[in-house]
Design an enzyme around this catalytic site. Structure first.
Site, mmCIF file in Angstrom:
data_model
loop_
_atom_site.group_PDB
_atom_site.id
_atom_site.type_symbol
_atom_site.label_atom_id
_atom_site.label_comp_id
_atom_site.label_asym_id
_atom_site.label_seq_id
_atom_site.Cartn_x
_atom_site.Cartn_y
_atom_site.Cartn_z
ATOM 1 N N SER A 250 -9.182 -2.301 5.226
ATOM 2 C CA SER A 250 -9.990 -2.860 4.139
ATOM 3 C C SER A 250 -10.260 -4.321 4.455
ATOM 4 C CB SER A 250 -9.240 -2.767 2.798
ATOM 5 O OG SER A 250 -9.890 -3.508 1.786
ATOM 6 N N TYR B 282 -1.596 -4.092 -2.079
ATOM 7 C CA TYR B 282 -2.609 -3.347 -1.341
ATOM 8 C C TYR B 282 -3.141 -4.184 -0.180
ATOM 9 C CZ TYR B 282 -6.957 -0.761 -0.453
ATOM 10 O OH TYR B 282 -7.983 -0.060 0.128
ATOM 11 N N LYS C 33 -2.805 -3.371 3.872
ATOM 12 C CA LYS C 33 -3.954 -3.209 4.755
ATOM 13 C C LYS C 33 -3.912 -4.213 5.910
ATOM 14 C CE LYS C 33 -5.872 0.332 2.827
ATOM 15 N NZ LYS C 33 -5.915 1.624 3.547
#
Length: 257
Positions: free
Chosen positions: A145, A158, A162
């Site tokens: 991401s 998150y 990533k």
């Protein structure tokens, strides 16, 4: 172009019951690959596999919690039993149980995120790498991401997971390159999926994101799938260890932070 032809190749795509994973599986099948679609719920997966098969492709649905090593190993074993090889692995399954200040997160949220977003990616690569080495090569694609390049507001765990995926990608590109196994990462920006609906379905937030994106819109799953097709194919035969962004320019637009 023949360089994008995946005929004779076998691909495993995780998180393939919807969104980016489903689109990647569909594009691979259209390019001639046999595709194993994986996710936790078999019913929704079977719908995807049926769609591919009815369109003239070849797909198998296999339920798998990618954070569980034994389930990942079972998918690899079954794929080899059914089709005899594994040419492409797409790690796409992900979770994001925490939204808010990082210091307000708890251990369970960290564990769940890393179980799927990081360890799950590694378990599948580790399980599939031997088959790829034995057959002379392969392509591994990790869906990361842009949040792994520039942390996103209120998405700390998150974003960190990533960033770990990107580091894993580069490390394994070094280690697996001599076996002709290419390892690359995709770094999508905001893509219109159910997973990201909390962002794009909020009118005020959506307008803010679009205003800070040079191309003036959010992305589609097909645009990510097209990039995955490139990395899976012989068109990317000299590409490894790279992080390919498809974010409409959001990184240079400065919207993520």
């Amino acid at each position: 172009m023949t360089t994008f032809d995946l005929s004779g190749k076998v691909a495993i795509v995780t998180g393939a019951s919807r969104g980016i994973g489903e689109a990647i599986a569909q594009h691979f099948a259209q390019a001639g690959a046999k595709v194993v679609v994986c996710a936790r719920k078999l019913e929704s997966l079977q719908t995807v596999a049926d769609s591919i098969n009815q369109a003239g492709g070849m797909a198998l649905a296999m339920a798998c919690h990618t954070g569980k090593r034994e389930q990942v190993q079972a998918v690899v074993a079954q794929t080899l039993a059914e089709w005899g090889r594994i040419d492409i692995v797409v790690n796409n399954a992900a979770t994001n149980p925490h939204f808010g200040p990082l210091l307000n997160s708890d251990a369970a949220q960290w564990d769940k995120t890393y179980e799927v977003n990081v360890k799950g990616y590694f378990w599948l690569i580790q399980a599939a790498a031997e088959a790829m080495q034995n057959q002379g090569g392969g392509s591994i694609i990790n869906v990361a991401s842009v949040a792994g390049l520039q942390p996103a507001t209120a998405m700390g765990i998150y974003s960190i997971s990533k960033a770990a995926v990107i580091a894993m990608t580069k490390q394994l590109a070094q280690e697996l390159g001599p076996s002709n196994i290419r390892v690359n990462a995709l770094a999508p920006g905001l893509i219109k999926t159910k997973f990201s609906s909390a962002l794009w379905d909020n009118e005020d937030l959506n307008q803010k994101i679009v205003a800070g994106t040079p191309l003036g819109r959010i992305g589609t799953v097909d645009e990510v799938a097209a990039a995955a097709l490139y990395l899976a194919s012989d068109a990317a035969a000299f590409t490894t260890g790279t992080v390919m962004t498809m974010d409409g320019g959001s990184l240079v637009g400065g919207i993520l932070g």
